[in-house]
Design a protein around this motif. Structure first.
Motif, PDB file in Angstrom:
ATOM      1  N   TRP A  20       0.616  -1.337  -0.155  1.00 49.64           N
ATOM      2  CA  TRP A  20       0.454  -0.289  -0.282  1.00 49.64           C
ATOM      3  C   TRP A  20       0.503   1.423  -0.008  1.00 49.64           C
ATOM      4  N   PRO A  53       1.241   5.160   0.022  1.00 42.06           N
ATOM      5  CA  PRO A  53       0.123   6.277   1.114  1.00 42.06           C
ATOM      6  C   PRO A  53      -0.124   7.831  -0.375  1.00 42.06           C
ATOM      7  N   SER A  54      -1.291   8.208  -0.523  1.00 45.60           N
ATOM      8  CA  SER A  54      -1.472   9.641  -1.476  1.00 45.60           C
ATOM      9  C   SER A  54      -0.804   9.672  -1.091  1.00 45.60           C
ATOM     10  N   ILE A 102      -1.577  13.130  -0.681  1.00 46.25           N
ATOM     11  CA  ILE A 102      -2.415  14.007   0.272  1.00 46.25           C
ATOM     12  C   ILE A 102      -2.106  13.467   1.669  1.00 46.25           C
ATOM     13  N   GLU A 103      -1.864  12.073   1.687  1.00 51.13           N
ATOM     14  CA  GLU A 103      -1.463  11.497   3.176  1.00 51.13           C
ATOM     15  C   GLU A 103      -0.382  11.884   3.506  1.00 51.13           C
ATOM     16  N   ARG A 147       0.258  15.496   4.704  1.00 55.68           N
ATOM     17  CA  ARG A 147      -0.069  15.872   5.918  1.00 55.68           C
ATOM     18  C   ARG A 147       0.723  15.124   7.193  1.00 55.68           C
ATOM     19  N   ARG A 148       1.533  13.758   6.436  1.00 53.75           N
ATOM     20  CA  ARG A 148       2.834  13.607   7.256  1.00 53.75           C
ATOM     21  C   ARG A 148       3.696  14.518   7.399  1.00 53.75           C
ATOM     22  N   ARG A 170       2.851  17.019   9.987  1.00 57.91           N
ATOM     23  CA  ARG A 170       2.853  16.394  11.061  1.00 57.91           C
ATOM     24  C   ARG A 170       4.247  16.788  11.903  1.00 57.91           C
ATOM     25  N   ARG A 203      -8.804   4.905   4.414  1.00 52.79           N
ATOM     26  CA  ARG A 203      -7.599   3.934   4.578  1.00 52.79           C
ATOM     27  C   ARG A 203      -7.900   3.653   6.732  1.00 52.79           C
ATOM     28  N   VAL A 234      -7.087   8.934  10.158  1.00 47.43           N
ATOM     29  CA  VAL A 234      -7.286   8.281   9.076  1.00 47.43           C
ATOM     30  C   VAL A 234      -5.862   8.351   8.415  1.00 47.43           C
ATOM     31  N   ASP A 240      -5.071   7.269   5.928  1.00 45.09           N
ATOM     32  CA  ASP A 240      -5.436   7.523   4.147  1.00 45.09           C
ATOM     33  C   ASP A 240      -6.954   7.991   3.435  1.00 45.09           C
ATOM     34  N   GLY A 241      -6.898   8.797   2.956  1.00 49.98           N
ATOM     35  CA  GLY A 241      -7.932   9.842   1.808  1.00 49.98           C
ATOM     36  C   GLY A 241      -8.279  10.647   2.933  1.00 49.98           C
ATOM     37  N   VAL A 242      -9.532  11.139   1.728  1.00 51.49           N
ATOM     38  CA  VAL A 242     -10.031  12.694   2.322  1.00 51.49           C
ATOM     39  C   VAL A 242     -11.683  12.542   2.648  1.00 51.49           C
ATOM     40  N   ASP A 284     -12.025  19.621   4.003  1.00 50.73           N
ATOM     41  CA  ASP A 284     -11.322  18.675   4.715  1.00 50.73           C
ATOM     42  C   ASP A 284     -10.821  18.388   6.193  1.00 50.73           C
ATOM     43  N   THR A 302      -9.809  16.363   7.152  1.00 52.43           N
ATOM     44  CA  THR A 302      -8.817  15.338   7.418  1.00 52.43           C
ATOM     45  C   THR A 302      -7.305  16.170   7.633  1.00 52.43           C
TER      46      THR A 302
END
Lengths: 326, 242
Positions: free
Chosen positions: A48, A50-51, A53-54, A57-58, A61, B10, B55, B57-59, B66, B68
């Motif tokens: 998997w 991560p996208s 956008i994820e 985000r990481r 953070r 996810r 989460v 992953d995902g939105v 948004d 998330t």
């Protein structure tokens, strides 16, 4: 869904796959919309990615974490150097350092104080064991039901009332000076024994109340469940209630234990040479108070590990109740 | 635009992937019912939407925002939603009314008297006005759950999340709670309901979503999904309930 490990149900496909496996395996049925993946690939760690956008985000953070760390460091450094600057520049500082933080004096006094501390530790260990046993016994006495046990209940209540009310120092004086002065035959006249007994009597009253609070905090349904299995009162206490109660009251018990470590020094008033008394003797020669600081430092060194170790153990074994939940 | 849009959600707990890639849309005023076997992730969806879980992953967007995004104020987002839990989660040290008005008074800074009026009105709505001064533990499960619903509704949330709210109730108490939800539905409250109550799904839902294997298997009006499921997994799940 329940994350707490309720037994997974089968999804009804007949061959009894646990649901967890089905989920991990990405649904064995061909009718599922998303691409089903071969179970073997998924079981350990699936491919998997991560996208974007994820990942963003990481990264954000992570950035916040680094930023928090930086702010904390800068803030700490500023405060510490400011306080240090103010203290060392104040006019009385050389005299304070000479009297309280004299390195040579500390080195000279250290062996004697450490020797005294060994007595504190021995008192502490013996007292801690006795206090736990007596405290628990008193607490259990108060849980007894039935008219036959009335005197026991009354004794336990009176005991806690009395010894929680009496100042510890007073009990130490009474027993430590009073009893040996009676010169009774076959009664030890060692101050350490009487001082230790005074501490045990006082602390047992506090610890008994802590245990009692823990015992009463266990929900009656636990007792009902145990009694319904045929366990009698004693067995219910021994195998069901007390084990849960002890875990629940561990933090306050620890608090009392740490307090005991310091109060073991109170027997110094009887003339027993413990760490505090040894420091006093060292101080008396030249009115340099560094030995007290040394003794204080050693006491702190004694208490910090106890707290940390027990905290760690308790957390690891999940003694602190339900754990994090929202 | 949908009130709530979930894309590619996810969520894993350790090695256990509960939601693989889930998409879900909820329109304003819609009642979406999530069904599926235990462990399929119904509750996890709700907890992710309420930001109780982070989460993987995902939105998730709420009215275009948004939520998330870690820059979003999670408390402000939660204040726009209500959630009701399976085990009520009322505060045992507060009276029924104080449970209901805690958030209005402390979070939304509503004057106490106004909040009281509003709280009593909500309690009347759920048929428990006379219990306002009682402690939660003196109430039956069904009553407690209705208080919990009143507590979640008192701020006029844009979205109400209901997590198996009848699962812990005795069968004869389930009806009261479901009737209450149906009446909220008639008032146009937007809600996502995770449930095992197929009757409720059939009567009240606009859309039924069947979850399994970490995602949506089938979605549509109750008449389609419940009466004429197209997917074999849905058919098997429903057959077991009959």
């Amino acid at each position: 869904m329940s994350l707490a490990g309720t037994p997974p149900e089968h999804d009804g496909d007949g061959h009894g796959d646990p649901l967890a496996e089905n989920l991990a395996a990405g649904a064995s049925s061909a009718h599922v919309d998303e691409g089903s993946q071969p179970p073997a690939q998924v079981a350990g760690g699936e491919p998997w990615q991560p996208s974007a956008i994820e990942l963003e985000r990481r990264a954000y953070r992570r950035g916040r974490t680094v930023r928090s760390g930086l702010i904390a460091s800068v803030s700490t450094l500023t405060v510490v150097s400011l306080v240090g600057f103010i203290i060392t520049r104040s006019s009385g500082w050389p005299r304070v350092r000479q009297t309280f933080f004299n390195w040579d004096k500390a080195r000279d006094a250290f062996p004697a104080v450490l020797d005294g501390l060994w007595l504190n530790i021995r008192i502490l260990l013996v007292c801690a064991v006795l206090i736990t046993l007596i405290g628990l016994a008193i607490a259990l006495m108060r849980t007894l039901r039935g008219p036959v046990f009335f005197p026991f209940r009354m004794f336990a209540a009176a005991y806690t009332d009395l010894f929680r009310g009496l100042p510890l120092l007073l009990v130490i004086f009474l027993l430590g000076f009073g009893v040996p002065a009676l010169r009774l035959p076959n009664v030890p006249d060692d101050m350490v024994i009487w001082g230790g007994l005074a501490i045990v009597l006082s602390y047992s009253a506090y610890v008994a109340e802590v245990f009692r609070a823990g015992i009463e905090s266990i929900h009656p349904s636990q007792r009902a469940a145990a009694r319904s299995l045929g366990l009698n009162h004693a067995q219910t206490m021994r195998f069901v209630v007390v084990p849960q109660a002890v875990r629940r009251v561990l933090p306050p018990l620890l608090n009392d234990f740490v307090s005991l470590q310091k109060d073991s020094g109170l027997i110094a008033v009887l003339g027993v040479v413990d760490a505090i008394r040894a420091a006093q003797i060292e101080t008396a020669t030249d009115f340099n108070f560094t030995p007290y600081v040394v003794a204080g430092f050693l006491f702190v060194c004694l208490t910090i590990p106890t707290t940390r170790i027990t905290d760690h153990l308790a957390r690891r074994h999940g003694w602190y109740g339900g754990g994090p939940s929202l | 635009m949908s009130l709530l849009a979930v894309r590619g959600l996810r969520k894993a707990f350790g090695d256990h992937v509960v939601l693989r890639s889930l998409d879900l849309d909820v329109e304003r005023g819609e009642c979406v019912v999530l069904i599926g076997p235990s462990g399929c992730g119904k509750s996890t969806v709700l907890r992710c939407v309420n930001l109780l879980e982070r989460v993987d992953d995902g939105v998730i967007t709420l009215d275009g925002l948004d939520i998330t995004d870690p820059r979003v104020d999670a408390d402000a987002v939660r204040a726009r939603m209500g959630i009701v839990f399976q085990s009520y989660n009322l505060f045992p040290h507060l009276t029924v009314l104080d449970n209901v008005i805690l958030a209005p008074v402390r979070v939304h800074r509503v004057p106490r008297e106004v909040a009281r009026e509003r709280g009593l009105e909500m309690l009347r709505r759920v048929g428990l006005e006379e219990k306002a001064g009682a402690r939660p533990d003196s109430l039956s499960g069904g009553q407690q759950q209705r208080v919990a619903i009143a507590r979640s509704m008192v701020n006029d949330p844009e979205l109400l999340l209901l997590d198996e709210v009848t699962s812990a109730l005795d069968p004869e108490l389930v009806g009261d709670v479901l009737d209450l939800l149906a009446s909220l539905r008639r008032d146009g409250v937007t809600m996502i309901v995770a449930t095992h109550e197929m009757g409720f799904a059939r009567d009240v839902a606009d859309t039924v979503v069947f979850l399994d294997g970490g995602g949506v298997v089938e979605t549509g009006p109750p008449a389609h999904v419940l009466e004429h499921p197209r997917h074999e997994r849905t058919q098997r799940f429903l057959a077991r309930l009959r």
